[in-house]
Design an enzyme around this catalytic site. Structure first.
Site, PDB file in Angstrom:
ATOM      1  N   ASP A  52       8.738 -52.946   7.656  1.00 30.20           N
ATOM      2  CA  ASP A  52       9.567 -53.726   6.746  1.00 30.20           C
ATOM      3  C   ASP A  52       9.193 -55.194   6.925  1.00 30.20           C
ATOM      4  O   ASP A  52       9.537 -55.816   7.924  1.00 30.20           O
ATOM      5  CB  ASP A  52      11.030 -53.496   7.086  1.00 30.20           C
ATOM      6  N   CYS A  53       8.455 -55.747   5.968  1.00 29.14           N
ATOM      7  CA  CYS A  53       7.998 -57.138   6.085  1.00 29.14           C
ATOM      8  C   CYS A  53       8.115 -57.904   4.772  1.00 29.14           C
ATOM      9  O   CYS A  53       8.035 -59.128   4.764  1.00 29.14           O
ATOM     10  CB  CYS A  53       6.564 -57.191   6.613  1.00 29.14           C
ATOM     11  N   LYS A  54       8.231 -57.195   3.653  1.00 30.80           N
ATOM     12  CA  LYS A  54       8.514 -57.801   2.344  1.00 30.80           C
ATOM     13  C   LYS A  54       7.552 -58.928   1.989  1.00 30.80           C
ATOM     14  O   LYS A  54       7.952 -59.990   1.496  1.00 30.80           O
ATOM     15  CB  LYS A  54       9.962 -58.306   2.300  1.00 30.80           C
ATOM     16  N   ARG A  55       6.273 -58.719   2.203  1.00 25.42           N
ATOM     17  CA  ARG A  55       5.282 -59.740   1.859  1.00 25.42           C
ATOM     18  C   ARG A  55       5.112 -59.843   0.350  1.00 25.42           C
ATOM     19  O   ARG A  55       5.204 -58.840  -0.365  1.00 25.42           O
ATOM     20  CB  ARG A  55       3.932 -59.405   2.494  1.00 25.42           C
TER      21      ARG A  55
END
Length: 300
Positions: A106-109
Site C-alpha cells: 500500500d503506497c498509493k504512488r
C-alpha cells in the site's frame, strides 16, 4: 531430446485465488506498525527498525493460517529511521516462510511516467512485493509506467472509492456525464488495464460497505454493487474500511464478492494492535481468525 521445463510467474490474482481456496479466507492482513504501539516485551535489538521487523514478522506468522494476502503500508516504515530495511526484511520473511501468500504494498504512488517508472523499480524490484496501488489523478501514465511486460503477473490497483469520509467531497462530485467522479475513474482504470495488457491482475481500491442512514430502515452505500456493474469481474477489489473504520462485512461480501480472487478484505489496526503485551502475536492471530469466521458466515 532433453525437454526443458519452463518456469512461469504465477499471476497475482491466480495466487490470490489459490490462497483463498486453500484457507477459505478473504482476509487481507494489513501490516502497519506504529513505533509508539511497539509491545514493551520486544527487547534485545539495537535499532528501532529491527524491533519493528521482529514485531511484524511475528504478526505474520501468527496470522498466516487465516490470511489470503499481506499488505504492508509503506508510510509506516518510511517514518522510522531505517524503516525500509524493516519493510524489506518483512517482505523477504513472507516470501521465504509463507510463499503461497501474496504481498501487496500500500503506497498509493501517482506521478508522471518517468517518476512512476522509478516507483515501479523501487517497489517491485527493491521492496520485492507482488502488487501495489496507485493514484490515477495524473492519468494513464500512473498505471502504464508501473507495467513491466516481463512480469505480467504483478497486481496494479488504482484508488477509486476510498474509506475516509473526507474523500466524498472529491470522489462523489457529479460530472456532466451524470457519473460521479469515482465512477468515471473506475471506467478509466478498467479501460487502461486492457489497453496496457494488465488484464485480470488489475484492481480497484473500493471501501467496505457503510451505513448511510440510521433508523428503522438501514440504507447502505451502493458503491460496491455499482462498481461491479461498471467493471464486472474483470478487476478485483481491495477493500479497506472494516473494523475501526466502521465498515460492514455482510453487506460488503454480498455486494462485491463474485468468487475466489474477486475481493480481499483488509484489516490492519484491529489485528496489529490487538495486544501490547507478551501475547501480541497470539492476539493478532485471534483477531484475524475472528474476521475470517465473520466473513465465512457472510458468504453463506
Amino acid at each position: 531430446m532433453e525437454v526443458v521445463k519452463m518456469e512461469y510467474e504465477k499471476s497475482f490474482r491466480v495466487k490470490l485465488f489459490d490462497r483463498q481456496r486453500a484457507v477459505d479466507s478473504l482476509v487481507c492482513v494489513g501490516l502497519d506498525p506504529l513505533l509508539e504501539k511497539l509491545p514493551e516485551c520486544i527487547i534485545g535489538f539495537e535499532y528501532d527498525w529491527q524491533k519493528i521487523a521482529h514485531w511484524m514478522c511475528k504478526i505474520v506468522d501468527a496470522t498466516a493460517p487465516y490470511a489470503s494476502m499481506f499488505k504492508p503500508q509503506r508510510a509506516h516504515y518510511e517514518a522510522i529511521k531505517g524503516g525500509e530495511l524493516a519493510l524489506r526484511k518483512l517482505v523477504q520473511h513472507i516470501h521465504s516462510n509463507h510463499p503461497d501468500i501474496p504481498v501487496f504494498l500500500d503506497c498509493k504512488r501517482g506521478d508522471i511516467g518517468r517518476t512512476q517508472g522509478r516507483y515501479r523499480i523501487g517497489q517491485f524490484e527493491l521492496d520485492g512485493v507482488d502488487g501495489m496501488n496507485f493514484s490515477p489523478y495524473m492519468g494513464k501514465d500512473c498505471m502504464s509506467a508501473l507495467f513491466d511486460s516481463e512480469h505480467l503477473g504483478r497486481a496494479i490497483v488504482g484508488l477509486c472509492y476510498t474509506s475516509n469520509p473526507a474523500a466524498r467531497e472529491v470522489q462523489d462530485v457529479r460530472l456532466e456525464s451524470g457519473d460521479q467522479y469515482w465512477e468515471f475513474i473506475a471506467k478509466k482504470i478498467h479501460k487502461w488495464a486492457f489497453t496496457i495488457g494488465i488484464n485480470d491482475n488489475a484492481g480497484l481500491v473500493m471501501a467496505a460497505a457503510y451505513e448511510q442512514s440510521k433508523g428503522s430502515g438501514k440504507i447502505f452505500s451502493y458503491h460496491l454493487s455499482r462498481g461491479r456493474q461498471l467493471v464486472g469481474n474483470d478487476l478485483w477489489f481491495l477493500i479497506p474500511g472494516i473494523g475501526t473504520q466502521g465498515g460492514f462485512v455482510e453487506e460488503t461480501v454480498r455486494n462485491a464478492y463474485t468468487g475466489s480472487g474477486s475481493i480481499a478484505i483488509n484489516s490492519s489496526s484491529d489485528i496489529d494492535f490487538a495486544s501490547a503485551g507478551e501475547d501480541y502475536a497470539e492476539a493478532a492471530g485471534e483477531k484475524a481468525k475472528e474476521l475470517r469466521d465473520q466473513i465465512r458466515l457472510a458468504m453463506k
